[in-house]
Design an enzyme around this catalytic site. Structure first.
Site, mmCIF file in Angstrom:
data_model
loop_
_atom_site.group_PDB
_atom_site.id
_atom_site.type_symbol
_atom_site.label_atom_id
_atom_site.label_comp_id
_atom_site.label_asym_id
_atom_site.label_seq_id
_atom_site.Cartn_x
_atom_site.Cartn_y
_atom_site.Cartn_z
ATOM 1 N N ARG A 268 0.875 -1.182 0.000
ATOM 2 C CA ARG A 268 0.000 0.000 0.000
ATOM 3 C C ARG A 268 0.907 1.226 0.000
ATOM 4 N NH1 ARG A 268 -1.896 0.549 5.533
ATOM 5 N NH2 ARG A 268 -0.577 2.355 5.596
ATOM 6 N N HIS A 272 -3.285 4.300 5.004
ATOM 7 C CA HIS A 272 -4.414 3.357 5.117
ATOM 8 C C HIS A 272 -5.689 4.001 4.557
ATOM 9 C CE1 HIS A 272 -7.196 0.430 6.672
ATOM 10 N NE2 HIS A 272 -7.841 1.392 7.310
ATOM 11 N N TYR A 281 4.398 5.039 11.639
ATOM 12 C CA TYR A 281 4.691 3.623 11.905
ATOM 13 C C TYR A 281 5.529 2.936 10.830
ATOM 14 C CZ TYR A 281 0.495 3.126 8.970
ATOM 15 O OH TYR A 281 -0.420 3.219 7.951
HETATM 16 C C1 TPP Z 1 -14.172 -6.311 12.502
HETATM 17 C C2 TPP Z 1 -13.329 -5.069 12.360
HETATM 18 N N1 TPP Z 1 -12.318 -4.847 13.203
HETATM 19 C C3 TPP Z 1 -11.558 -3.750 13.070
HETATM 20 C C4 TPP Z 1 -11.835 -2.841 12.095
HETATM 21 C C5 TPP Z 1 -10.972 -1.589 11.949
HETATM 22 N N2 TPP Z 1 -10.152 -1.719 10.719
HETATM 23 C C6 TPP Z 1 -10.476 -1.075 9.589
HETATM 24 S S1 TPP Z 1 -9.424 -1.411 8.345
HETATM 25 C C7 TPP Z 1 -8.480 -2.411 9.319
HETATM 26 C C8 TPP Z 1 -7.246 -3.067 8.794
HETATM 27 C C9 TPP Z 1 -7.497 -4.048 7.705
HETATM 28 O O1 TPP Z 1 -6.272 -4.455 7.160
HETATM 29 P P1 TPP Z 1 -6.176 -5.396 5.904
HETATM 30 O O2 TPP Z 1 -7.178 -6.491 6.004
HETATM 31 O O3 TPP Z 1 -4.760 -5.784 5.740
HETATM 32 O O4 TPP Z 1 -6.670 -4.483 4.685
HETATM 33 P P2 TPP Z 1 -6.000 -3.166 4.082
HETATM 34 O O5 TPP Z 1 -6.642 -2.003 4.774
HETATM 35 O O6 TPP Z 1 -4.539 -3.228 4.332
HETATM 36 O O7 TPP Z 1 -6.332 -3.162 2.633
HETATM 37 C C10 TPP Z 1 -9.009 -2.470 10.616
HETATM 38 C C11 TPP Z 1 -8.413 -3.237 11.714
HETATM 39 C C12 TPP Z 1 -12.923 -3.073 11.237
HETATM 40 N N3 TPP Z 1 -13.243 -2.261 10.236
HETATM 41 N N4 TPP Z 1 -13.647 -4.217 11.376
#
Ligand code: TPP
Ligand code: MG
Length: 370
Positions: A268, A272, A281
């Site tokens: 990425r 985020h 970070y």
């Molecule tokens: C069940 C849940 N827990 C926590 C969150 C908060 N949250 C939003 S995005 C994220 C990280 C997701 O990371 P990844 O699956 O690697 O996807 P990326 O954003 O890197 O594409 C988190 C923890 C959420 N949306 N849903």
């Protein structure tokens, strides 16, 4: 008894040769790799279309970020750097294959003909954001991480029972694979041989949590061994490699041989979301290392190398990008916001007293702000 334990062990053993080295068809310098197990000889117009789709996705992504910075959107999740993974993995599918996105899959939306206005409505937070996606066999985005893996498997099992030959794809993040939902989805899919592909974009981060905190095993793809399905690691910044491994996984699912877990190793490049500050970070060095592996210049060099690159393609990319970005901007800025009251009108045929109270409260609140 012995027989009943034997069967899953056998299929697990078949999946045991998960390679750690990602499949790569185009090297970072744009030259073909020695890999011979997968084809890269797609027709020139398909090769050009893949480039166009990646470059237009990038342009729309930039426009989205600009609109957010100009105060037109509260939030946006960029896919910059992940275009090859998304375009490669989606371009080889049939239009009747169902996509279950997380929230970052703009490349997949573009390929499915979701319009900039439709994508914009989601990030603008309009109440009808996400409507119309299902007409293109795309599920609405899933912010609750990992939940859509289960939906993808359920839809795949439904297709299986109906005797349809469509497959489903769950686009998961590396972080999503740590959710219980992802485990349940993969286990069900493998046990029932559901025609589903788990396409994990390992972009190295789940907000500020690095992928090293998502598993103790060798890779995300290696988890496939435990489920009893093939696991493939692919260079997620190589559009042709992503196309090839997804094509193979889709064919396997379609012929009834069950799911595949693909781990596309990518990065990425942006934050985020627009609310995130990744300098808190991760190091500039890390970002620079990955920026040098940017999938778009790499693939452009490859097209030049094989003489498919033309100035006409460049112009086509520019004019389509300009047109779609203008469409997006226009839809965000010039389309009047929908009446938020409608949000409540379409939940039940007759509105419930609780919803009516919520509706009144919201409208009163908004009237105060106006
Ligand atoms: C069940 C849940 N827990 C926590 C969150 C908060 N949250 C939003 S995005 C994220 C990280 C997701 O990371 P990844 O699956 O690697 O996807 P990326 O954003 O890197 O594409 C988190 C923890 C959420 N949306 N849903
Ligand atoms: Mg991630």
């Amino acid at each position: 008894m012995a027989g009943s334990v034997q069967a899953p062990l056998t299929s697990a053993r078949a999946a045991q040769d998960v390679e750690l080295e990602p499949i790569q068809l185009v090297a970072p310098d744009g030259t073909p790799t020695p890999e011979t197990r997968y084809r890269r000889d797609l027709p020139p117009e398909t090769l050009a279309w893949l480039f166009e789709s990646m470059a237009v996705t990038r342009a729309l992504d930039v426009e989205f970020v600009n609109l957010q910075r100009q105060g037109e959107l509260a939030l946006f999740a960029t896919c910059r750097g992940q275009e090859a993974a998304q375009i490669g993995a989606t371009a080889c599918l049939r239009k009747t294959d169902w996509l279950f996105p997380q929230y970052r899959e703009m490349g997949a939306f573009l390929l499915r003909g979701i319009t900039p206005a439709q994508m914009g409505a989601v990030w603008r937070g309009r109440w009808h954001g996400g409507l119309g996606f299902t007409e293109k066999c795309v599920a609405p985005i899933a912010i609750p991480i990992g939940t859509h893996g289960l939906h993808a498997v359920g839809a795949a099992m439904a297709a299986q029972r109906l005797g349809e030959d469509s497959i489903t794809v769950a686009y998961l993040g590396d972080g999503a694979t740590s959710e219980g939902d992802a485990h349940e989805a993969m286990n069900f899919a493998a046990v029932y041989k559901a025609p589903c592909v788990f396409f994990v974009q390992n972009n190295q981060w789940a907000i500020s949590v690095p992928v090293s905190r998502q598993q103790a095993g060798p890779s995300i793809a290696h988890r496939a061994i435990g489920y009893g399905m093939p696991g493939v690691r692919v260079d997620g910044n190589d559009v042709l490699a992503c196309y090839a491994v997804m094509e193979e996984a889709a064919a396997r699912a379609r012929r009834g041989d069950g799911p595949t877990l693909i781990e596309a190793v990518t990065y990425r490049l942006g934050p985020h979301t627009t609310s995130d500050d990744p300098t808190r970070y991760r190091s500039d060095d890390e970002v620079e290392r990955w920026a040098a592996l940017d999938p778009i210049p790499r693939y452009r060099k490859y097209l030049q190398h094989i003489d498919v690159w033309t100035d006409r393609l460049e112009h086509r990319v520019q004019s389509r990008s300009a047109r779609l970005c203008a469409e997006l901007r226009d839809a965000i800025i010039n389309t009047p916001d929908m009446d938020v009251g409608e949000l409540f009108d379409t939940v039940y045929a007759d509105i419930t007293p609780t919803l009516q109270a919520q509706r009144d409260e919201l409208l009163a609140e908004m009237a105060k702000e106006a």
